[in-house]
Design a protein around this motif. Structure first.
Motif, mmCIF file in Angstrom:
data_model
loop_
_atom_site.group_PDB
_atom_site.id
_atom_site.type_symbol
_atom_site.label_atom_id
_atom_site.label_comp_id
_atom_site.label_asym_id
_atom_site.label_seq_id
_atom_site.Cartn_x
_atom_site.Cartn_y
_atom_site.Cartn_z
ATOM 1 N N HIS B 59 0.998 -1.042 0.110
ATOM 2 C CA HIS B 59 0.093 -0.090 -0.146
ATOM 3 C C HIS B 59 0.830 1.325 -0.146
ATOM 4 O O HIS B 59 1.937 1.165 0.537
ATOM 5 C CB HIS B 59 -0.782 0.036 1.136
ATOM 6 N N VAL B 61 0.440 3.926 1.376
ATOM 7 C CA VAL B 61 0.681 4.950 2.545
ATOM 8 C C VAL B 61 1.679 4.296 3.447
ATOM 9 O O VAL B 61 2.671 4.934 4.170
ATOM 10 C CB VAL B 61 -0.789 4.994 3.233
ATOM 11 N N SER B 62 1.645 2.833 3.538
ATOM 12 C CA SER B 62 2.609 2.275 4.251
ATOM 13 C C SER B 62 2.429 0.884 4.169
ATOM 14 O O SER B 62 1.380 0.349 3.943
ATOM 15 C CB SER B 62 2.695 2.907 5.644
ATOM 16 N N MET B 63 3.667 0.202 4.532
ATOM 17 C CA MET B 63 3.372 -1.309 4.516
ATOM 18 C C MET B 63 2.370 -1.832 5.626
ATOM 19 O O MET B 63 2.088 -2.996 5.343
ATOM 20 C CB MET B 63 4.691 -1.883 4.677
ATOM 21 N N THR B 64 1.918 -1.034 6.381
ATOM 22 C CA THR B 64 1.079 -1.843 7.186
ATOM 23 C C THR B 64 -0.520 -1.472 6.772
ATOM 24 O O THR B 64 -1.210 -2.072 7.400
ATOM 25 C CB THR B 64 1.149 -0.958 8.736
ATOM 26 N N TRP B 89 0.187 -9.888 7.066
ATOM 27 C CA TRP B 89 0.957 -9.877 8.354
ATOM 28 C C TRP B 89 -0.090 -10.170 9.545
ATOM 29 O O TRP B 89 -1.180 -9.522 9.559
ATOM 30 C CB TRP B 89 1.633 -8.294 8.642
ATOM 31 N N SER B 238 -7.062 2.519 -2.611
ATOM 32 C CA SER B 238 -5.821 1.943 -2.337
ATOM 33 C C SER B 238 -4.596 2.195 -3.387
ATOM 34 O O SER B 238 -4.416 1.105 -4.006
ATOM 35 C CB SER B 238 -5.838 0.576 -1.631
ATOM 36 N N GLU B 239 -3.915 3.136 -3.283
ATOM 37 C CA GLU B 239 -2.860 3.256 -4.335
ATOM 38 C C GLU B 239 -1.779 2.363 -3.690
ATOM 39 O O GLU B 239 -1.551 1.991 -2.452
ATOM 40 C CB GLU B 239 -2.330 4.554 -4.276
ATOM 41 N N LYS B 241 2.561 0.967 -3.977
ATOM 42 C CA LYS B 241 3.922 1.123 -4.213
ATOM 43 C C LYS B 241 4.673 -0.498 -4.449
ATOM 44 O O LYS B 241 4.617 -1.060 -3.780
ATOM 45 C CB LYS B 241 4.535 1.817 -3.249
ATOM 46 N N SER B 251 15.225 -1.204 1.912
ATOM 47 C CA SER B 251 14.654 0.057 2.677
ATOM 48 C C SER B 251 13.868 -0.146 3.960
ATOM 49 O O SER B 251 14.003 0.626 4.719
ATOM 50 C CB SER B 251 13.761 0.553 1.652
ATOM 51 N N PHE B 252 13.412 -1.552 4.018
ATOM 52 C CA PHE B 252 12.947 -1.771 5.429
ATOM 53 C C PHE B 252 14.094 -1.818 6.455
ATOM 54 O O PHE B 252 13.825 -1.091 7.588
ATOM 55 C CB PHE B 252 12.281 -3.229 5.237
ATOM 56 N N ASN B 254 16.624 -0.517 6.236
ATOM 57 C CA ASN B 254 17.385 0.792 6.434
ATOM 58 C C ASN B 254 16.594 1.806 7.438
ATOM 59 O O ASN B 254 17.209 2.700 8.127
ATOM 60 C CB ASN B 254 17.315 1.661 5.132
ATOM 61 N N GLN B 255 15.422 1.285 7.935
ATOM 62 C CA GLN B 255 14.659 2.165 8.858
ATOM 63 C C GLN B 255 15.409 2.164 10.146
ATOM 64 O O GLN B 255 15.115 2.965 10.986
ATOM 65 C CB GLN B 255 13.182 1.566 8.907
#
Lengths: 419, 388
Positions: B59, B61-64, B89, B238-239, B241, B251-252, B254-255
């Motif tokens: 998604h 907005v964010s992976m959650t 998840w 729901s856009e 990515k 990138s995960f 990298n957080q």
């Protein structure tokens, strides 16, 4: 004895200029270890400070039971009135001091371009009453029903596009930053705040939200409110004190960091002691002749050991102070963000060099100096050897005797070859 | 050559205390370096992100956030897409909140096919696929939790609730899968999305992410497909990515980046200290022996020979110290493993980085030998001999 020690230390200090490199190495070692030690400790301190500053004793957080963090919780909007109809909740005039929370993480970029998850919270107008330290440091509060947002100063400093006046696109809506807020340096300063209803509309979740925060009339009534809500057969909810919620929330990361830091710190400490021993050893061995001369002049063994000890302590103390100074200049206040495992969201905090940490750094430097100074005491036999050695002919050679004997045949063969 | 080695050995024993001190300093520096590196590896995922032909759609907005499950069918229509599967998840933990287990509710048949690095025994695979309330558990997780094939386990979810209004699901372990190699993550618990979706009380018909197997192995072409996928759902509720699996994992992890930064700082400082200590000690020890060198010179030994001797001495000192340090780091890393399993796949010592550290310190040893060599070759023997 005291006089001898003073003379020796003064003498030693005067001669530092001639063995600058050795002293420099010792100071550098101690300084870098103390610097690392302080940086790591101040990171932990900054983290716990942020966590411990978050939350009020008289605020209760209501989430669905089983949810470990707000991001995992879901409440029905239709259930809210029943949760609010309790006398334990403080009110101002006719309004109950409570705020429904729409909480999720949104993907934004850090200033260095890295994609990170930033917490975004939809709040009701009463929210600020739950935050006694809340103050707008710039701009104004968002207007209800619009896509205006206010951003915590920590988040604004760390993530791109959250400066005052900027607009960010999240879930197809353009959100304008109209204000920056401080909240006493706590977790909320890592967040973006928006209007609850607007967020529900934009994310198309009009009938659900994540949690409810209520201000209680006093911290003491928490238990009765908790019993009332958790005992209500209509719901399956959990009620936590806001302070407890945050202290349990961060504990995972903090134990993780602590457990990784402990072995590192131990290794650093021992490593520094060896490095300092090295330096002390070097300083003794370059002054062999000097030491022997002093002994011949009548300075006692004890006085000399003590002088070396004092010198070692002094050197590591200087190193320690430099380390502290550097860490204070570079590290203190350094804005730092990392992922908070359970919520998958970013938490921003500052390195915090506290007086206790400075004291720990000094103590560490002293311990290194003391240990390395004391251990050289064990080299007394060598010192005695040195003094004997120094009395010998100045033309002596330190090659192992055996080695020289074995070199002769080669020497002869080379001589012959040259002929 | 044997003479050179023998001389090296003897000169290391010349002042055993000093040699031991230098070695210990180096070994501790290497231990810190290795350990910090191991932790850094752990935080940055530690896995070898080898080229897979997989994309992952999250998604926007964010992976959650979750997306409608029918997105998968639309993605499957695109050119270059071989197969699409989805996963959600579960937010699982076993018995205690502090004992999280990574549970994915997956579209099992296709998921196993796409993630072919998970190796199943045939009969276990068919047992798992034919029972939608079954689970397949990775070897690492089964060992860690002490689960056997056929065990029934109750897994709590901190996100979902069943229609009976509890947050506990019951699963029978029907398969235990292995990783293709040691880099494969098997700290994983797979359940059937169908069975899960039937029993959860909200969020139905949605999926957490889509994994997409694509034909092209060229990253550019893969990214073109990713862009097509995102274009499919632009301006919808729901856009999406889409990224390659490698860049998503990168990138995960990298957080956690800033922790990595601190560790890098630790490593850098340690290396700098190491260099300074080594260089100064070696230079000093060589200085002390100037007269010995002069004697050797009069005996006919050439300056390069003597320099090799000094360099070898420092090289061996560094080498022995480094080996000791690496052993120490490995011992400590073993203990850390326990701490990390819940969050991060693996605490591994990066031998590449260690080799780099070793190279640098060996280089310093050699450099340190240059200075005395310079002095030797530029000073007349008689002058060196008369030096005090």
């Amino acid at each position: 004895m005291v006089y001898q020690v003073i003379t020796l230390v003064a003498n030693g200090l005067k001669s530092t200029l001639t063995r600058l490199s050795g002293v420099f190495v010792a100071i550098f070692c101690v300084a870098s270890v103390v610097f690392l030690f302080i940086s790591v400790l101040s990171m932990l301190a900054g983290f716990s400070k942020t966590m411990s500053r978050t939350g009020q004793e008289d605020v209760a957080v209501i989430m669905r039971s089983g949810a470990l963090s707000e991001v995992n919780s879901v409440l029905n909007v239709s259930d809210l009135p029943a949760m609010l109809a309790h006398p334990e909740i403080a009110s101002e005039g006719d309004t109950k001091l409570a705020s429904g929370q729409f909480y999720l993480v949104v993907e934004l970029a850090k200033k260095n371009g890295q994609a990170v998850n930033v917490p975004m919270r939809g709040i009701e107008h009463e929210e600020t009453a739950l935050h006694p330290d809340f103050v707008l440091s710039a701009g104004r509060m968002f207007t209800r029903g619009t896509t205006e947002i206010v951003v915590g100063t920590a988040a604004s400093g760390q993530f791109a596009g959250l400066e005052l006046g900027n607009t960010v696109n999240i879930q197809g809506a353009n959100w304008t930053v109209v204000g920056l807020f401080d909240d006493g340096g706590n977790v909320y300063e890592s967040e973006i705040w928006a209007d609850l209803q607007t967020m529900q509309a934009v994310f198309q979740h009009q009938d659900t939200l994540q949690s409810l925060r209520v201000k209680l009339t006093s911290p003491a009534v928490f238990d009765s409110y908790k019993a009332a809500i958790q005992g209500d057969p209509r719901f399956d909810l959990q009620v936590e004190r806001e302070t407890d919620y945050f202290s349990s929330h961060g504990s995972g990361l903090i134990t993780l960091v602590q457990k990784t830091v402990d072995p590192l710190a131990m290794l650093m400490m021992v490593g520094a002691i060896f490095a300092a021993l090295n330096a002390t050893y070097a300083s003794i061995s370059t002054r062999m002749t000097e030491i022997a001369t002093l002994r011949a002049l009548g300075f006692t063994d004890g006085a000399m050991s003590l002088a070396v000890l004092l010198e070692a302590i002094l050197v590591s103390l200087i190193g320690g102070l430099i380390g502290i100074g550097v860490s204070y200049l570079i590290v203190d206040g350094f804005l730092f963000s990392t992922m908070n495992g359970e919520a998958f969201s970013q938490l921003v905090f500052r390195f915090n060099v506290t007086p206790i940490i400075v004291a720990q750094g000094i103590a560490m430097a002293l311990a290194i100096g003391l240990l390395s100074g004391l251990l050289q005491h064990g080299w007394r036999s060598e010192l005695r050897f040195i003094s004997r050695y120094a009395k010998r002919d100045s033309c002596s050679c330190s090659l192992p005797n055996q080695g020289i004997e074995q070199l002769w045949p080669i020497f002869w063969s080379r001589m012959k070859k040259d002929e | 050559m044997p003479l050179l080695l023998k001389m090296t050995w003897q000169s290391m024993l010349r002042k055993p205390l000093r040699t031991i001190l230098v070695m210990m300093t180096i070994s501790f520096a290497f231990a810190i370096f290795g350990l910090a590196d191991a932790i850094d590896n752990a935080f940055s995922g530690g896995r070898d992100l080898s080229q897979t032909k997989r994309l992952i759609t999250n998604h926007k907005v964010s992976m959650t956030n979750t997306m409608p499950i029918h997105y998968g069918d639309q993605i499957a229509q695109l050119d270059g897409v071989t197969m699409v599967t989805h996963a959600t998840w579960y937010g699982g933990y076993y018995q205690d909140e502090r004992n999280p287990v990574t549970v994915f509710a997956v579209d099992a048949q296709k998921y196993i096919e796409i993630f072919d690095e998970l190796v199943f025994a045939d009969e276990q695979k068919s047992a798992f696929l034919s029972n939608i309330s079954g689970a397949a558990v990775g070897r690492a997780m089964a060992d860690q939790q002490g689960w056997q094939l056929g065990d029934r386990v109750q897994i709590h979810s901190n996100i979902w609730r069943t229609k009976h209004d509890t947050n506990v699901w019951d699963f029978e372990i029907l398969a235990i899968f292995e990783g293709e190699d040691t880099n494969t993550e098997t700290n994983l618990f797979l359940i059937h999305h169908d069975g899960f979706d039937e029993t959860r009380s909200y969020g139905n018909y949605s999926a957490g992410w889509f994994s997409i197997k694509v034909e092209p192995s060229d990253t550019k072409e893969q990214l073109a497909i990713a862009a097509e996928i995102d274009a499919l759902f632009a301006n919808s509720e729901s856009e999406t990515k889409t990224a390659t699996e490698q860049s998503f994992l990168e990138s995960f992890s990298n957080q956690y980046a800033d922790i990595g930064l601190v560790l890098k700082m630790v490593m850098g400082t340690v290396v700098a200290t190491l260099l300074i200590v080594c260089a100064s000690t070696i230079t000093q020890s060589a200085r002390e022996r100037q007269r010995d060198f002069a004697v050797l010179q009069t005996m006919g030994f050439r300056v390069p020979w003597i320099s090799t001797w000094i360099a070898l001495e420092s090289f061996f000192t560094v080498l022995i110290g480094a080996v000791l340090g690496i052993v120490m780091a490995m011992l400590f890393a073993g203990r850390l493993k326990v701490v990390f399993t819940e969050l991060i796949p693996e605490v591994t010592i990066g031998f590449g980085d260690l080799a780099f550290g070793l190279m640098i310190s060996a280089g310093v040893g050699l450099l340190a030998a240059i200075l005395p060599m310079f002095e030797l070759s530029n000073t007349p023997i008689v002058k060196t001999l008369s030096r005090r």
